[in-house]
Design a protein around this motif. Structure first.
Motif, short mmCIF file in Angstrom:
data_model
loop_
_atom_site.label_atom_id
_atom_site.label_comp_id
_atom_site.label_asym_id
_atom_site.label_seq_id
_atom_site.Cartn_x
_atom_site.Cartn_y
_atom_site.Cartn_z
N LEU A 26 -0.66 -1.18 -3.11
CA LEU A 26 -1.72 -0.36 -2.57
C LEU A 26 -1.33 1.08 -2.59
N ALA A 27 -1.46 1.67 -3.69
CA ALA A 27 -1.09 3.05 -3.78
C ALA A 27 -2.33 3.84 -3.52
N VAL A 28 -2.18 5.06 -3.14
CA VAL A 28 -3.36 5.84 -2.85
C VAL A 28 -3.53 6.97 -3.82
N GLY A 29 -4.75 7.27 -4.12
CA GLY A 29 -5.05 8.40 -4.95
C GLY A 29 -4.46 8.30 -6.33
N ALA A 30 -3.46 7.55 -6.55
CA ALA A 30 -2.87 7.47 -7.86
C ALA A 30 -3.07 6.10 -8.39
N SER A 31 -2.12 5.23 -8.32
CA SER A 31 -2.34 3.93 -8.89
C SER A 31 -1.58 2.88 -8.15
N LEU A 32 -2.24 2.13 -7.33
CA LEU A 32 -1.59 1.11 -6.54
C LEU A 32 -1.06 0.03 -7.45
N PRO A 33 -1.88 -0.51 -8.30
CA PRO A 33 -1.49 -1.60 -9.17
C PRO A 33 -0.35 -1.28 -10.06
N VAL A 91 -6.38 9.54 6.49
CA VAL A 91 -5.69 9.39 7.77
C VAL A 91 -4.40 8.60 7.55
N ASP A 92 -3.41 8.81 8.41
CA ASP A 92 -2.22 7.98 8.38
C ASP A 92 -2.64 6.55 8.71
N ALA A 93 -2.02 5.59 8.05
CA ALA A 93 -2.45 4.21 8.27
C ALA A 93 -1.32 3.22 8.04
N ASP A 94 -1.47 2.06 8.66
CA ASP A 94 -0.54 0.93 8.51
C ASP A 94 -1.44 -0.30 8.33
N VAL A 95 -1.43 -0.87 7.13
CA VAL A 95 -2.34 -1.97 6.82
C VAL A 95 -1.57 -3.18 6.32
N LEU A 96 -1.88 -4.35 6.86
CA LEU A 96 -1.29 -5.60 6.40
C LEU A 96 -2.31 -6.32 5.54
N TYR A 97 -1.90 -6.69 4.33
CA TYR A 97 -2.78 -7.36 3.38
C TYR A 97 -2.32 -8.79 3.11
N GLU A 98 -3.27 -9.61 2.73
CA GLU A 98 -2.99 -10.96 2.27
C GLU A 98 -3.44 -11.06 0.83
N GLY A 207 -11.30 6.07 3.27
CA GLY A 207 -10.49 5.81 2.08
C GLY A 207 -9.53 4.65 2.12
N LEU A 208 -9.66 3.74 3.08
CA LEU A 208 -8.76 2.58 3.13
C LEU A 208 -9.37 1.43 2.34
N LEU A 209 -8.59 0.84 1.47
CA LEU A 209 -9.03 -0.32 0.71
C LEU A 209 -8.86 -1.56 1.57
N LEU A 210 -9.92 -2.32 1.77
CA LEU A 210 -9.86 -3.49 2.64
C LEU A 210 -9.97 -4.81 1.89
N GLN A 211 -10.58 -4.80 0.71
CA GLN A 211 -10.79 -6.08 0.02
C GLN A 211 -11.05 -5.88 -1.46
N VAL A 212 -10.59 -6.84 -2.25
CA VAL A 212 -10.87 -6.87 -3.69
C VAL A 212 -11.29 -8.28 -4.06
N ALA A 213 -12.30 -8.38 -4.89
CA ALA A 213 -12.77 -9.70 -5.33
C ALA A 213 -13.15 -9.64 -6.80
N GLN A 214 -12.90 -10.74 -7.49
CA GLN A 214 -13.29 -10.88 -8.89
C GLN A 214 -13.90 -12.26 -9.08
N GLN A 215 -15.03 -12.31 -9.77
CA GLN A 215 -15.72 -13.56 -10.04
C GLN A 215 -15.93 -14.39 -8.77
N GLY A 216 -16.32 -13.70 -7.71
CA GLY A 216 -16.60 -14.38 -6.46
C GLY A 216 -15.40 -14.86 -5.68
N GLN A 217 -14.19 -14.51 -6.12
CA GLN A 217 -12.97 -14.94 -5.44
C GLN A 217 -12.24 -13.74 -4.84
N ILE A 218 -12.01 -13.76 -3.52
CA ILE A 218 -11.27 -12.68 -2.88
C ILE A 218 -9.80 -12.86 -3.15
#
Length: 249
Positions: A26-33, A91-98, A207-218
């Motif tokens: 999860l990179a910001v502004g540049a490239s997370l992936p 904003v400063d943030a701390d996010v836990l992703y699954e 600007g916080l990314l919360l979810q990504v889905a492709q072809q109906g799958q999160i």
């Protein structure tokens, strides 16, 4: 824009915490992936196949199950109509992703911390001491392996950073609607990966990314979001580490 990166699953399974499946960056502004991919290659401890959603700035490993429909949350900021999402946290943030594989199997959790004043990000894969720190002002991505007492420094994966508070400068987005993820209101945007496959990404108004889905799958979703000041110590690189060159795939 979304990118897909492949990692060595055998090596990943040999390291605790780097489980087979998606590896979220999860990179910001540049490239997370791209960050996750380069970082994994740099220390040769990558996890398996990963998909990352990338706006011009944020990149994250994508995953999938259907994106929720319209939702509201009284405590969340309102989102004004716009042509593209804000992809760099303001904003400063701390996010836990699954992270979840395309088959629906939970792969791993990953923590992302962001400091807006210095434009720095730290990623911590669950179950491992390895972590990555990206500094956009210095344009560096540093992979730290405490177990091996090594650090690997490479160029950050993106030359440009979308400034906080500005819509994505690169890529095409179509606004689909709203959702609530981890108690946070976000707007779902459809974009496309490097192969032209559609991805639905959900960003908050700040600007916080919360979810990504492709072809109906999160495949990526936030479990917990905290907007708290991040101290410099979080992004500090330990002293006395051996510097190693990034590995080539």
């Amino acid at each position: 824009m979304v990118q897909t990166s492949r990692f060595d699953s055998k090596r990943a399974r040999s390291r605790p915490g780097l489980l087979s499946g998606a590896f979220l960056c999860l990179a910001v502004g540049a490239s997370l992936p791209q960050q996750a991919a380069q970082a994994a290659q740099g220390t040769q401890t990558a996890s398996p196949s990963a998909q990352f959603a990338e706006g011009t700035g944020n990149s994250i490993a994508t995953g999938g199950a259907g994106v929720a429909g319209v939702g509201t949350d009284a405590g969340s900021p309102a989102v004004a109509p716009q042509d593209a999402p804000f992809i760099t946290p303001s904003v400063d943030a701390d996010v836990l992703y699954e992270l979840t594989s395309p088959t629906g199997e939970t792969v791993m959790k990953q923590r992302m911390r962001w400091q807006v004043a210095t434009l720095r990000q730290r990623l911590d894969p669950g179950g491992s001491d390895l972590f990555m720190v990206t500094s956009w002002p210095e344009h560096t991505l540093t992979v730290v392996d405490p177990d091996r007492k090594t650090e690997s420094v490479m160029p950050a994966p993106s030359q440009g950073l979308t400034p906080p508070g500005h819509p994505a400068l690169v890529g095409s987005y179509a606004r689909l609607g709203g959702s609530v993820v981890a108690g946070e209101r976000c707007i779902i945007w459809r974009t496309r990966d490097a192969d032209g496959h559609a991805s639905d990404v959900c960003y908050t108004a700040d600007g916080l990314l919360l979810q990504v889905a492709q072809q109906g799958q999160i495949t990526v979703r936030a479990l917990h979001v905290s907007r708290v000041a991040q101290p410099d110590a979080v992004f500090a690189i330990p002293s006395g580490l051996k510097k190693v060159a990034p590995a080539r795939p």
